[in-house]
Design an enzyme around this catalytic site. Structure first.
Site, PDB file in Angstrom:
ATOM      1  N   HIS A   4      -3.973   1.372   8.058  1.00  0.00           N
ATOM      2  CA  HIS A   4      -2.733   1.938   8.002  1.00  0.00           C
ATOM      3  C   HIS A   4      -2.607   3.037   7.252  1.00  0.00           C
ATOM      4  O   HIS A   4      -1.975   4.098   7.240  1.00  0.00           O
ATOM      5  CB  HIS A   4      -1.582   0.746   7.821  1.00  0.00           C
ATOM      6  CG  HIS A   4      -0.238   1.276   7.608  1.00  0.00           C
ATOM      7  ND1 HIS A   4       0.732   0.552   8.223  1.00  0.00           N
ATOM      8  CD2 HIS A   4       0.380   1.879   6.463  1.00  0.00           C
ATOM      9  CE1 HIS A   4       1.919   1.087   7.989  1.00  0.00           C
ATOM     10  NE2 HIS A   4       1.696   1.797   6.885  1.00  0.00           N
ATOM     11  N   GLU A   5      -3.280   2.914   5.971  1.00  0.00           N
ATOM     12  CA  GLU A   5      -3.213   3.839   5.042  1.00  0.00           C
ATOM     13  C   GLU A   5      -3.963   5.401   5.271  1.00  0.00           C
ATOM     14  O   GLU A   5      -3.348   6.488   5.081  1.00  0.00           O
ATOM     15  CB  GLU A   5      -3.502   3.539   3.548  1.00  0.00           C
ATOM     16  CG  GLU A   5      -2.723   2.210   3.124  1.00  0.00           C
ATOM     17  CD  GLU A   5      -1.292   2.406   3.029  1.00  0.00           C
ATOM     18  OE1 GLU A   5      -0.822   3.650   3.049  1.00  0.00           O
ATOM     19  OE2 GLU A   5      -0.379   1.316   3.051  1.00  0.00           O
ATOM     20  N   GLY A  48       0.903  -1.210  -0.005  1.00  0.00           N
ATOM     21  CA  GLY A  48       0.026  -0.097   0.081  1.00  0.00           C
ATOM     22  C   GLY A  48       0.859   1.550  -0.110  1.00  0.00           C
ATOM     23  O   GLY A  48       2.136   1.186   0.169  1.00  0.00           O
ATOM     24  N   GLN A  78       2.811   9.831   2.043  1.00  0.00           N
ATOM     25  CA  GLN A  78       4.130   9.335   1.968  1.00  0.00           C
ATOM     26  C   GLN A  78       5.223   9.876   0.943  1.00  0.00           C
ATOM     27  O   GLN A  78       6.297   9.932   0.783  1.00  0.00           O
ATOM     28  CB  GLN A  78       4.156   7.944   1.912  1.00  0.00           C
ATOM     29  CG  GLN A  78       3.740   7.213   3.052  1.00  0.00           C
ATOM     30  CD  GLN A  78       3.692   5.678   3.026  1.00  0.00           C
ATOM     31  OE1 GLN A  78       2.298   5.095   2.427  1.00  0.00           O
ATOM     32  NE2 GLN A  78       4.538   4.830   3.461  1.00  0.00           N
ATOM     33  N   HIS A 108      -2.006   7.100   7.669  1.00  0.00           N
ATOM     34  CA  HIS A 108      -0.978   8.025   7.086  1.00  0.00           C
ATOM     35  C   HIS A 108      -1.757   9.360   6.521  1.00  0.00           C
ATOM     36  O   HIS A 108      -1.243  10.676   6.739  1.00  0.00           O
ATOM     37  CB  HIS A 108      -0.578   7.529   5.624  1.00  0.00           C
ATOM     38  CG  HIS A 108       0.667   6.611   5.997  1.00  0.00           C
ATOM     39  ND1 HIS A 108       1.785   7.060   6.710  1.00  0.00           N
ATOM     40  CD2 HIS A 108       0.778   5.213   5.887  1.00  0.00           C
ATOM     41  CE1 HIS A 108       2.572   5.833   6.717  1.00  0.00           C
ATOM     42  NE2 HIS A 108       2.181   5.129   5.893  1.00  0.00           N
ATOM     43  N   CYS A 116       6.422  -0.458   7.450  1.00  0.00           N
ATOM     44  CA  CYS A 116       5.940   0.759   6.463  1.00  0.00           C
ATOM     45  C   CYS A 116       7.097   1.354   5.754  1.00  0.00           C
ATOM     46  O   CYS A 116       8.351   1.331   6.226  1.00  0.00           O
ATOM     47  CB  CYS A 116       5.586   1.890   7.495  1.00  0.00           C
ATOM     48  SG  CYS A 116       5.036   3.360   6.580  1.00  0.00           S
ATOM     49  N   LEU A 117       6.782   1.521   4.295  1.00  0.00           N
ATOM     50  CA  LEU A 117       7.574   1.950   3.546  1.00  0.00           C
ATOM     51  C   LEU A 117       8.583   3.336   4.186  1.00  0.00           C
ATOM     52  O   LEU A 117       9.580   3.523   3.829  1.00  0.00           O
ATOM     53  CB  LEU A 117       7.287   2.273   2.358  1.00  0.00           C
ATOM     54  CG  LEU A 117       6.682   1.065   1.469  1.00  0.00           C
ATOM     55  CD1 LEU A 117       5.795   1.341   0.352  1.00  0.00           C
ATOM     56  CD2 LEU A 117       7.981  -0.115   1.264  1.00  0.00           C
TER      57      LEU A 117
HETATM   58  O1  GNR Z   1       4.249  -2.624   2.475  1.00  0.00           O
HETATM   59  C1  GNR Z   1       3.793  -2.549   3.409  1.00  0.00           C
HETATM   60  N1  GNR Z   1       3.363  -3.707   4.209  1.00  0.00           N
HETATM   61  C2  GNR Z   1       2.693  -3.631   5.350  1.00  0.00           C
HETATM   62  C3  GNR Z   1       2.640  -4.681   6.252  1.00  0.00           C
HETATM   63  C4  GNR Z   1       2.087  -4.696   7.271  1.00  0.00           C
HETATM   64  C5  GNR Z   1       1.150  -3.759   7.674  1.00  0.00           C
HETATM   65  C6  GNR Z   1       1.013  -2.708   6.588  1.00  0.00           C
HETATM   66  C7  GNR Z   1       1.690  -2.544   5.580  1.00  0.00           C
HETATM   67  S1  GNR Z   1       1.379  -1.250   4.919  1.00  0.00           S
HETATM   68  C8  GNR Z   1       3.261  -1.143   4.296  1.00  0.00           C
HETATM   69  C9  GNR Z   1       3.464  -0.064   3.022  1.00  0.00           C
HETATM   70  C10 GNR Z   1       3.263   1.187   3.441  1.00  0.00           C
HETATM   71  O2  GNR Z   1       3.889   1.587   4.304  1.00  0.00           O
HETATM   72  N2  GNR Z   1       2.072   1.665   3.381  1.00  0.00           N
HETATM   73  O3  GNR Z   1       1.703   2.975   3.960  1.00  0.00           O
HETATM   74 NI    NI Z   2       3.012   3.129   5.639  1.00  0.00          NI
END
Ligand code: GNR
Ligand code: NI
Length: 170
Positions: free
Chosen positions: A134-135, A46, A51, A138, A92-93
């Site tokens: 999670h998104e 995601g 980001q 953000h 998270c990236l």
């Molecule tokens: O790639 C991603 N893997 C992930 C793994 C577990 C819970 C959430 C994520 S999201 C993350 C990509 C990201 O940072 N999205 O904002």
């Molecule tokens: Ni993230």
């Protein structure tokens, strides 16, 4: 198409609250296309516009293993949450190399606009439910580490700032 630069925690810009998209036009479709390319390149499941330092409510998600689950969510909203909670080891990236357990509602119902500006709804469970929450965090300026204890956050910031100083020394 273009790869976009991903901001890394701790960066103040990750805490800006994204504005709703007023009109789904070619500018937004171009942003979504670049975000999709950036997500697959990373690779991640995601990516939120926050980001890549664009503070508008656009999210791309693909939790499949074969690039067949792509979703683009514009102005996404969670319209209901399950009472049941589940913990998942999140990453998270924007916080590379850090993984920790976060507890969230296990299923959610989501409403968003598609790339034509039309509303749609779906139920999410499992990794998709985790990823949507999670998104949207953000977009609201919240990084997953903010769900962890203050002690963990303080230690993590100190460690990342030290690593950054060491990188800048060479
Ligand atoms: O790639 C991603 N893997 C992930 C793994 C577990 C819970 C959430 C994520 S999201 C993350 C990509 C990201 O940072 N999205 O904002
Ligand atoms: Ni993230």
């Amino acid at each position: 198409m273009a790869l976009l630069n991903i901001l890394h925690y701790p960066d103040k810009r990750l805490h800006k609250v994204a504005k709703p998209v007023a009109q789904v036009d070619d500018r937004i479709r171009k942003l979504a296309a670049d975000m999709i390319e950036t997500m697959y390149d990373a690779p991640g499941v995601g990516l939120a516009a926050t980001q890549v330092d664009v503070h508008e409510r656009v999210v791309v998600i693909d939790v499949s293993e074969d690039k067949e689950g792509l979703m683009v969510l514009i102005n996404p909203e969670i319209i209901s949450y399950s009472d049941e909670q589940k913990t998942y080891e999140e990453g998270c990236l924007s916080v590379p190399g850090v993984y920790d357990e976060v507890e969230r509602p296990s299923t959610v119902r989501v409403r968003a606009l598609n790339l034509e500006g039309e509303p749609f709804e779906f139920d999410a469970e499992g990794l998709l439910a985790v990823c949507v929450q999670h998104e949207i965090d953000h977009l609201n300026g919240r990084v997953f580490v903010q769900h962890l204890s203050m002690l963990k956050q303080t230690r993590l910031k100190a460690k990342l700032r030290k690593e950054q100083r060491e990188l800048e020394r060479v």
